[in-house]
Write a protein that holds these residues in place. Structure first.
Motif, PDB file in Angstrom:
ATOM      1  N   LEU A   1       0.852  -1.175   0.000  1.00 29.02           N
ATOM      2  CA  LEU A   1       0.000   0.000   0.000  1.00 29.02           C
ATOM      3  C   LEU A   1       0.895   1.234   0.000  1.00 29.02           C
ATOM      4  CD1 LEU A   1      -3.240   0.786   1.621  1.00 29.02           C
ATOM      5  CD2 LEU A   1      -1.348   2.260   2.262  1.00 29.02           C
ATOM      6  N   VAL A   2       0.734   2.058  -1.020  1.00 21.51           N
ATOM      7  CA  VAL A   2       1.473   3.313  -1.103  1.00 21.51           C
ATOM      8  C   VAL A   2       0.519   4.398  -0.610  1.00 21.51           C
ATOM      9  CG1 VAL A   2       2.751   4.894  -2.590  1.00 21.51           C
ATOM     10  CG2 VAL A   2       2.792   2.429  -3.070  1.00 21.51           C
ATOM     11  N   PRO A   3       0.789   4.942   0.600  1.00 18.60           N
ATOM     12  CA  PRO A   3      -0.152   5.877   1.208  1.00 18.60           C
ATOM     13  C   PRO A   3       0.023   7.298   0.692  1.00 18.60           C
ATOM     14  CG  PRO A   3       1.702   5.591   2.666  1.00 18.60           C
ATOM     15  CD  PRO A   3       1.937   4.680   1.468  1.00 18.60           C
ATOM     16  N   GLY A   4      -0.933   8.133   1.063  1.00 18.67           N
ATOM     17  CA  GLY A   4      -0.815   9.551   0.746  1.00 18.67           C
ATOM     18  C   GLY A   4       0.314  10.205   1.524  1.00 18.67           C
ATOM     19  N   HIS A   5       0.513   9.771   2.769  1.00 14.67           N
ATOM     20  CA  HIS A   5       1.586  10.271   3.624  1.00 14.67           C
ATOM     21  C   HIS A   5       2.097   9.107   4.453  1.00 14.67           C
ATOM     22  CE1 HIS A   5       0.709  14.553   2.882  1.00 14.67           C
ATOM     23  NE2 HIS A   5      -0.559  14.170   2.881  1.00 14.67           N
ATOM     24  N   GLY A   6       3.399   9.062   4.646  1.00 16.69           N
ATOM     25  CA  GLY A   6       3.993   8.023   5.474  1.00 16.69           C
ATOM     26  C   GLY A   6       4.748   7.008   4.645  1.00 16.69           C
ATOM     27  N   LYS A   7       5.205   6.000   5.347  1.00 12.87           N
ATOM     28  CA  LYS A   7       5.973   4.948   4.690  1.00 12.87           C
ATOM     29  C   LYS A   7       5.053   3.950   4.010  1.00 12.87           C
ATOM     30  CE  LYS A   7       9.843   5.324   7.799  1.00 12.87           C
ATOM     31  NZ  LYS A   7      10.694   4.684   8.792  1.00 12.87           N
ATOM     32  N   VAL A   8       5.592   3.286   3.016  1.00 11.48           N
ATOM     33  CA  VAL A   8       4.851   2.245   2.307  1.00 11.48           C
ATOM     34  C   VAL A   8       4.419   1.200   3.328  1.00 11.48           C
ATOM     35  CG1 VAL A   8       5.063   0.393   0.603  1.00 11.48           C
ATOM     36  CG2 VAL A   8       6.028   2.660   0.125  1.00 11.48           C
ATOM     37  N   GLY A   9       3.176   0.751   3.189  1.00 11.55           N
ATOM     38  CA  GLY A   9       2.626  -0.215   4.121  1.00 11.55           C
ATOM     39  C   GLY A   9       2.072  -1.424   3.401  1.00 11.55           C
ATOM     40  N   ASP A  10       1.102  -2.050   4.046  1.00 14.77           N
ATOM     41  CA  ASP A  10       0.468  -3.241   3.499  1.00 14.77           C
ATOM     42  C   ASP A  10      -1.009  -3.212   3.896  1.00 14.77           C
ATOM     43  OD1 ASP A  10       0.468  -3.926   6.204  1.00 14.77           O
ATOM     44  OD2 ASP A  10       2.104  -5.355   5.992  1.00 14.77           O
ATOM     45  N   LYS A  11      -1.685  -4.321   3.736  1.00 13.29           N
ATOM     46  CA  LYS A  11      -3.116  -4.368   4.024  1.00 13.29           C
ATOM     47  C   LYS A  11      -3.417  -4.025   5.487  1.00 13.29           C
ATOM     48  CE  LYS A  11      -7.054  -6.847   2.351  1.00 13.29           C
ATOM     49  NZ  LYS A  11      -7.446  -7.893   1.435  1.00 13.29           N
ATOM     50  N   GLU A  12      -2.522  -4.386   6.375  1.00 14.89           N
ATOM     51  CA  GLU A  12      -2.694  -4.072   7.799  1.00 14.89           C
ATOM     52  C   GLU A  12      -2.743  -2.559   8.032  1.00 14.89           C
ATOM     53  OE1 GLU A  12      -3.264  -4.936  11.826  1.00 14.89           O
ATOM     54  OE2 GLU A  12      -3.387  -6.251  10.078  1.00 14.89           O
ATOM     55  N   SER A  13      -2.099  -1.799   7.157  1.00 17.09           N
ATOM     56  CA  SER A  13      -2.105  -0.341   7.283  1.00 17.09           C
ATOM     57  C   SER A  13      -3.516   0.225   7.200  1.00 17.09           C
ATOM     58  CB  SER A  13      -1.239   0.288   6.186  1.00 17.09           C
ATOM     59  OG  SER A  13       0.074  -0.205   6.242  1.00 17.09           O
ATOM     60  N   ILE A  14      -4.374  -0.422   6.434  1.00 16.27           N
ATOM     61  CA  ILE A  14      -5.765   0.022   6.318  1.00 16.27           C
ATOM     62  C   ILE A  14      -6.464  -0.140   7.665  1.00 16.27           C
ATOM     63  CG2 ILE A  14      -7.985  -0.333   5.153  1.00 16.27           C
ATOM     64  CD1 ILE A  14      -6.292  -1.518   2.776  1.00 16.27           C
ATOM     65  N   LYS A  15      -6.262  -1.273   8.306  1.00 19.18           N
ATOM     66  CA  LYS A  15      -6.889  -1.532   9.614  1.00 19.18           C
ATOM     67  C   LYS A  15      -6.403  -0.547  10.665  1.00 19.18           C
ATOM     68  CE  LYS A  15      -7.594  -6.381   8.648  1.00 19.18           C
ATOM     69  NZ  LYS A  15      -7.186  -7.743   8.876  1.00 19.18           N
ATOM     70  N   ILE A  16      -5.118  -0.278  10.660  1.00 14.72           N
ATOM     71  CA  ILE A  16      -4.551   0.660  11.633  1.00 14.72           C
ATOM     72  C   ILE A  16      -5.120   2.055  11.412  1.00 14.72           C
ATOM     73  CG2 ILE A  16      -2.414   1.811  12.351  1.00 14.72           C
ATOM     74  CD1 ILE A  16      -1.001  -0.923  11.687  1.00 14.72           C
ATOM     75  N   PHE A  17      -5.155   2.489  10.154  1.00 15.59           N
ATOM     76  CA  PHE A  17      -5.699   3.809   9.843  1.00 15.59           C
ATOM     77  C   PHE A  17      -7.171   3.884  10.247  1.00 15.59           C
ATOM     78  CE2 PHE A  17      -7.882   6.820   7.137  1.00 15.59           C
ATOM     79  CZ  PHE A  17      -7.153   7.972   7.390  1.00 15.59           C
ATOM     80  N   ARG A  18      -7.930   2.857   9.912  1.00 13.28           N
ATOM     81  CA  ARG A  18      -9.353   2.826  10.269  1.00 13.28           C
ATOM     82  C   ARG A  18      -9.512   2.991  11.781  1.00 13.28           C
ATOM     83  NH1 ARG A  18     -13.957   0.455   8.341  1.00 13.28           N
ATOM     84  NH2 ARG A  18     -12.900  -0.858   6.822  1.00 13.28           N
ATOM     85  N   SER A  19      -8.724   2.283  12.544  1.00  8.87           N
ATOM     86  CA  SER A  19      -8.800   2.345  13.997  1.00  8.87           C
ATOM     87  C   SER A  19      -8.542   3.765  14.512  1.00  8.87           C
ATOM     88  CB  SER A  19      -7.797   1.360  14.599  1.00  8.87           C
ATOM     89  OG  SER A  19      -7.782   1.452  15.988  1.00  8.87           O
ATOM     90  N   GLN A  20      -7.535   4.421  13.960  1.00  2.00           N
ATOM     91  CA  GLN A  20      -7.226   5.794  14.357  1.00  2.00           C
ATOM     92  C   GLN A  20      -8.379   6.739  14.021  1.00  2.00           C
ATOM     93  OE1 GLN A  20      -3.681   6.393  12.063  1.00  2.00           O
ATOM     94  NE2 GLN A  20      -2.352   5.473  13.614  1.00  2.00           N
ATOM     95  N   PHE A  21      -8.909   6.592  12.817  1.00  6.93           N
ATOM     96  CA  PHE A  21      -9.982   7.463  12.351  1.00  6.93           C
ATOM     97  C   PHE A  21     -11.259   7.206  13.149  1.00  6.93           C
ATOM     98  CE2 PHE A  21     -12.467   8.915   8.348  1.00  6.93           C
ATOM     99  CZ  PHE A  21     -12.596  10.190   8.862  1.00  6.93           C
ATOM    100  N   GLN A  22     -11.577   5.941  13.393  1.00  2.41           N
ATOM    101  CA  GLN A  22     -12.763   5.611  14.182  1.00  2.41           C
ATOM    102  C   GLN A  22     -12.644   6.140  15.605  1.00  2.41           C
ATOM    103  OE1 GLN A  22     -12.954   1.327  13.511  1.00  2.41           O
ATOM    104  NE2 GLN A  22     -14.884   1.590  12.407  1.00  2.41           N
TER     105      GLN A  22
END
Length: 162
Positions: A82-103
């Motif tokens: 996963l190439v994000p808008g900001h930050g280091k390249v991640g993976d599918k887990e990055s979506i879950k982490i971001f979701r958790s922060q946003f929620q």
């Protein structure tokens, strides 16, 4: 002179370039007109600011509820990178982490609303760490703080309608 686009799309468009397949996918999330770029054969997703690996981006033009739906969709894609808008390249887990922060942020705003806090108090009292702009020149920090407050107001406005 404004150059008009030669091609437009609504939901999805597939491009072939250099022997590679690119799927352009329109979503509402960080802004109204977000385009994700997905390379299914390589299992790579360019998410733009819809997923950031260093925190929450500007929310002032966001569509938070649609953004959550978009994150649901992103989790259905087969991705290894996963190439994000900001930050280091991640993976599918990055979506879950971001979701958790946003929620968590949306939950905080909602809980204060449920406690009877006014919009003004919520905007004044709630903030989040702005890791996205932390390395920008100090002269810009006040502007980014103001934009963050606009984003908290946006969350309030959206959640007030639910």
């Amino acid at each position: 002179f404004v150059r008009q686009p030669r091609f437009t799309y609504r939901d999805r468009m597939t491009l072939y370039f250099g022997g590679e397949l690119f799927e352009l996918i329109h979503i509402h999330g960080h802004t109204e007109d977000e385009t994700l770029v997905y390379m299914p054969h390589k299992k790579v997703l360019f998410s733009g600011d819809n997923v950031c690996t260093i925190g929450i981006p500007n929310l002032s033009e966001s569509f938070p509820l649609e953004w959550m739906q978009a994150l649901d969709f992103l989790e259905t894609l087969e991705i290894d990178v996963l190439v994000p808008g900001h930050g280091k390249v991640g993976d599918k887990e990055s979506i879950k982490i971001f979701r958790s922060q946003f929620q968590a942020l949306m939950g905080l705003v909602k809980s204060r609303m449920d406690q009877g806090w006014s919009r003004e108090k919520i905007v004044e009292e709630i903030s989040y760490e702005d890791n996205i702009h932390r390395d920008y020149p100090p002269a810009t920090q006040e502007r980014f703080h103001h934009v963050m407050k606009l984003g908290i107001g946006r969350l309030y406005d959206v959640l007030a309608k639910t």
